[in-house]
Write a protein that holds these residues in place. Structure first.
Motif, mmCIF file in Angstrom:
data_model
loop_
_atom_site.group_PDB
_atom_site.id
_atom_site.type_symbol
_atom_site.label_atom_id
_atom_site.label_comp_id
_atom_site.label_asym_id
_atom_site.label_seq_id
_atom_site.Cartn_x
_atom_site.Cartn_y
_atom_site.Cartn_z
ATOM 1 N N ARG A 151 28.054 55.326 26.924
ATOM 2 C CA ARG A 151 27.326 56.370 27.652
ATOM 3 C C ARG A 151 28.117 56.837 28.875
ATOM 4 O O ARG A 151 28.123 58.020 29.208
ATOM 5 C CB ARG A 151 25.950 55.852 28.055
ATOM 6 N N TYR A 153 22.265 40.388 40.379
ATOM 7 C CA TYR A 153 21.351 41.240 39.627
ATOM 8 C C TYR A 153 20.108 40.488 39.153
ATOM 9 O O TYR A 153 19.446 40.872 38.204
ATOM 10 C CB TYR A 153 22.053 41.880 38.428
ATOM 11 N N LEU A 201 21.597 53.673 33.846
ATOM 12 C CA LEU A 201 22.102 52.536 33.088
ATOM 13 C C LEU A 201 21.276 51.296 33.360
ATOM 14 O O LEU A 201 20.686 51.142 34.439
ATOM 15 C CB LEU A 201 23.558 52.241 33.478
ATOM 16 N N ASP A 202 21.248 50.410 32.375
ATOM 17 C CA ASP A 202 20.646 49.101 32.575
ATOM 18 C C ASP A 202 21.421 48.368 33.667
ATOM 19 O O ASP A 202 22.653 48.225 33.595
ATOM 20 C CB ASP A 202 20.692 48.315 31.262
ATOM 21 N N THR A 203 20.733 47.897 34.696
ATOM 22 C CA THR A 203 21.396 47.304 35.863
ATOM 23 C C THR A 203 22.235 46.098 35.494
ATOM 24 O O THR A 203 23.383 45.954 35.941
ATOM 25 C CB THR A 203 20.346 46.901 36.915
ATOM 26 N N LEU A 204 21.684 45.212 34.671
ATOM 27 C CA LEU A 204 22.397 43.998 34.285
ATOM 28 C C LEU A 204 23.717 44.322 33.608
ATOM 29 O O LEU A 204 24.779 43.791 33.966
ATOM 30 C CB LEU A 204 21.522 43.148 33.362
ATOM 31 N N ASN A 205 23.692 45.228 32.632
ATOM 32 C CA ASN A 205 24.915 45.570 31.904
ATOM 33 C C ASN A 205 25.889 46.361 32.768
ATOM 34 O O ASN A 205 27.108 46.227 32.613
ATOM 35 C CB ASN A 205 24.563 46.358 30.635
ATOM 36 N N ASP A 250 27.027 49.823 24.223
ATOM 37 C CA ASP A 250 26.245 51.063 24.268
ATOM 38 C C ASP A 250 26.268 51.669 25.667
ATOM 39 O O ASP A 250 26.450 52.888 25.823
ATOM 40 C CB ASP A 250 24.804 50.765 23.835
ATOM 41 N N ASN A 251 26.092 50.842 26.696
ATOM 42 C CA ASN A 251 26.118 51.345 28.071
ATOM 43 C C ASN A 251 27.491 51.895 28.447
ATOM 44 O O ASN A 251 27.595 52.917 29.121
ATOM 45 C CB ASN A 251 25.717 50.236 29.044
ATOM 46 N N ASN A 273 19.904 59.370 31.709
ATOM 47 C CA ASN A 273 19.109 58.149 31.851
ATOM 48 C C ASN A 273 19.912 57.112 32.635
ATOM 49 O O ASN A 273 21.103 56.923 32.379
ATOM 50 C CB ASN A 273 18.736 57.576 30.477
ATOM 51 N N GLN A 325 24.688 45.795 23.592
ATOM 52 C CA GLN A 325 24.099 46.505 24.724
ATOM 53 C C GLN A 325 25.171 46.906 25.731
ATOM 54 O O GLN A 325 25.155 48.016 26.268
ATOM 55 C CB GLN A 325 23.046 45.628 25.405
#
Length: 518
Positions: free
Chosen positions: A470, A362, A480-484, A466-467, A478, A463
């Motif tokens: 969701r 990532y 997701l944050d790729t890293l998380n 939170d992901n 929305n 973080q």
């Protein structure tokens, strides 16, 4: 809440003898040498491997605090030891700090281990019984510590439902020594009958390492069997007479990971030591030509050229480097360059690399510099239905006729470690599959340590938490944050399905749904 009469009940248990402690410590040291390259276990790592709390381990070491005989057997079996009569002595007292056996598995709530990290919330103890624990268990002198823990629970960003959970009973498991088997933890040893082959991956890998300058990449999320496959490839290489070096990148100091030069010097020094070669990097490190070329020259001239046999270099937990972008951009292209050198120089053909990692890369890497698009890719996934039945058979459990395998897979998918643990309890502790499935997401279930460990990791990264919440709530509006997302996949909590992320199994959906979905 159920009240316990401490005056009417005698407290019974066992304590380790000095001889038993020496046997146990010798077995731990042996595993540290053979499986961890000499790296010592931390108390938390021992707790995860054995499946008991750190507080229970503290009592075990003391030689004067009682412990449940079943728990002692589990501790010994985790290191392939059989509990002998000389390893323990009976303990019987009318009063032992006012603690009933029923509290045993929950002592980390009051014993101190949980106070070290505010994120390590014990989900398997009820918040609304803390005041009673103070008066019944620890007395006035320790009450301030319990209040501190309660305050931390109340301050955490995640609210745990204020429901009264029954504290862990002594459970009805009876450890059946006639059906003795090692407690499943960590990689499957090369000589173990419990290994399930990932055909045809093993045979493909065995053929590939005979190819000059080859690279093999093993990918799979946590506890999918990457290390178990690695051990078999290593064993095969040794049979071929190859030199082998295994380096786990989780063992590198954080200060070293922040500095590419230090890391590359650590790499060459570590390989030198494993090969029994004196390390003199200062003779080859030249600031004018830079770290990558200095490292390459040292590898070639000092470590590879003198060898008469091929060298299999195993780099385990390479995904750990992804969290250090500066190092990743320097070191990962270096691995690719060594493979490309083998196309031109004969000396580099003696180097064969085995790269093991958990998630997709990532961090941004030039496609012509990445080592993750070269070599042989082997991706490990979950067990299928036939493999679950095959593993059950290795435990002398016949699941061919009925739907037991399907029932367990509906709970945990084909997760190898969770399947293994269920079969262990069915065979060695005589639980039924129905009992395991019914209690799986509760504080009395066999997966409680596994679930607690995952929850603690989520609590330590807001973080990540939170992901994950969701995904639990199925909020797909929305991205997701790729890293998380990749970190959650690495933990085994989520998987990709039709271009979206979903919870990987019903066990996680049920358990985390109780605590993380409001």
């Amino acid at each position: 809440m159920k009240q316990y009469d401490n005056t009417s009940k005698r407290k019974r248990g066992v304590v380790l003898t000095v001889a038993g402690l020496k046997r146990f410590q010798a077995a731990i040291l042996d595993v540290e040498r053979t499986e961890r390259g000499g790296k010592r276990f931390t108390q938390a790592e021992l707790s995860d491997r054995i499946g008991v709390s750190t507080a229970t381990l503290s009592r075990l070491w003391s030689l004067n605090s009682r412990i449940d005989p079943r728990t002692l057997r589990i501790c010994f079996s985790a290191f392939d030891l059989r509990l002998d009569e000389g390893d323990y002595t009976l303990f019987d007292a009318d009063y032992i700090n006012g603690i009933d056996e029923s509290w045993e598995e929950n002592e980390e709530v009051i014993g101190g281990d949980a106070f070290e990290n505010a994120g390590d919330i014990d989900l398997f103890s009820a918040n609304n019984v803390i005041s009673q624990i103070v008066s019944i268990v620890v007395g006035e002198e320790k009450s301030s510590h319990v209040v501190t823990f309660k305050e931390r629970v109340e301050q955490t960003s995640t609210t745990i439902p204020d429901t009264t959970l029954e504290l862990l009973p002594n459970n009805h498991y009876e450890y059946n020594l006639e059906h003795y088997c090692k407690y499943p933890s960590g990689p499957i040893a090369v000589d173990s009958q419990l290994y399930i082959p990932r055909r045809p991956l093993e045979e493909i890998a065995y053929q590939e390492i005979t190819q000059p300058g080859c690279v093999i990449r093993i990918q799979g999320c946590r506890e999918m069997g990457k290390t178990s496959l690695m051990l078999r490839i290593l064993a095969h290489a040794m049979k071929l007479g190859y030199k082998t070096v295994t380096l786990n990148l989780n063992q590198v100091d954080i200060d070293v990971l922040h500095k590419p030069r230090l890391f590359m010097q650590w790499l060459t020094a570590s390989i030198s030591r494993k090969l029994g070669v004196e390390s003199h990097p200062e003779q080859y490190w030249d600031e004018e030509i830079g770290n990558k070329l200095s490292c390459t020259l040292y590898m070639k001239e000092c470590l590879i050229a003198p060898l008469e046999q091929p060298l299999l270099l195993v780099l385990d937990d390479v995904h750990h480097i992804f969290e250090y972008p500066n190092l990743a951009r320097e070191f990962l292209p270096l691995l690719r360059s060594w493979q490309e050198e083998a196309q031109q120089e004969q000396v580099w053909q003696k180097l064969r690399m085995l790269i093991i990692y958990s998630t997709e890369v990532y961090i941004p890497l030039d496609i012509n510099q990445s080592p993750f698009n070269i070599g042989l890719p082997l991706k490990l996934s979950e067990f299928n239905h036939e493999q679950v039945i095959e593993l059950a058979k290795k435990y002398d459990i016949d699941w061919r006729a009925n739907n037991e395998a399907k029932q367990l897979m509906q709970l945990v998918g084909g997760h190898p470690a969770l399947i293994n643990l269920a079969l262990y309890y069915i065979r060695c502790q005589e639980l039924t599959l129905e009992e395991i499935c019914t209690t799986a997401s509760t504080h009395t279930g066999i997966y409680r340590q596994h679930l607690q460990s995952l929850f603690n990791k989520l609590q330590q990264n807001s973080q990540l938490l939170d992901n994950f919440q969701r995904i639990l709530r199925q909020e797909h509006s929305n991205p997701l944050d790729t890293l998380n997302a990749y970190k959650l996949e690495n933990m085994g909590l989520i998987r990709s399905q039709q271009q979206s992320w979903v919870i990987s199994c019903k066990l996680y959906q049920d358990f985390f749904g109780q605590y993380l979905v409001s």
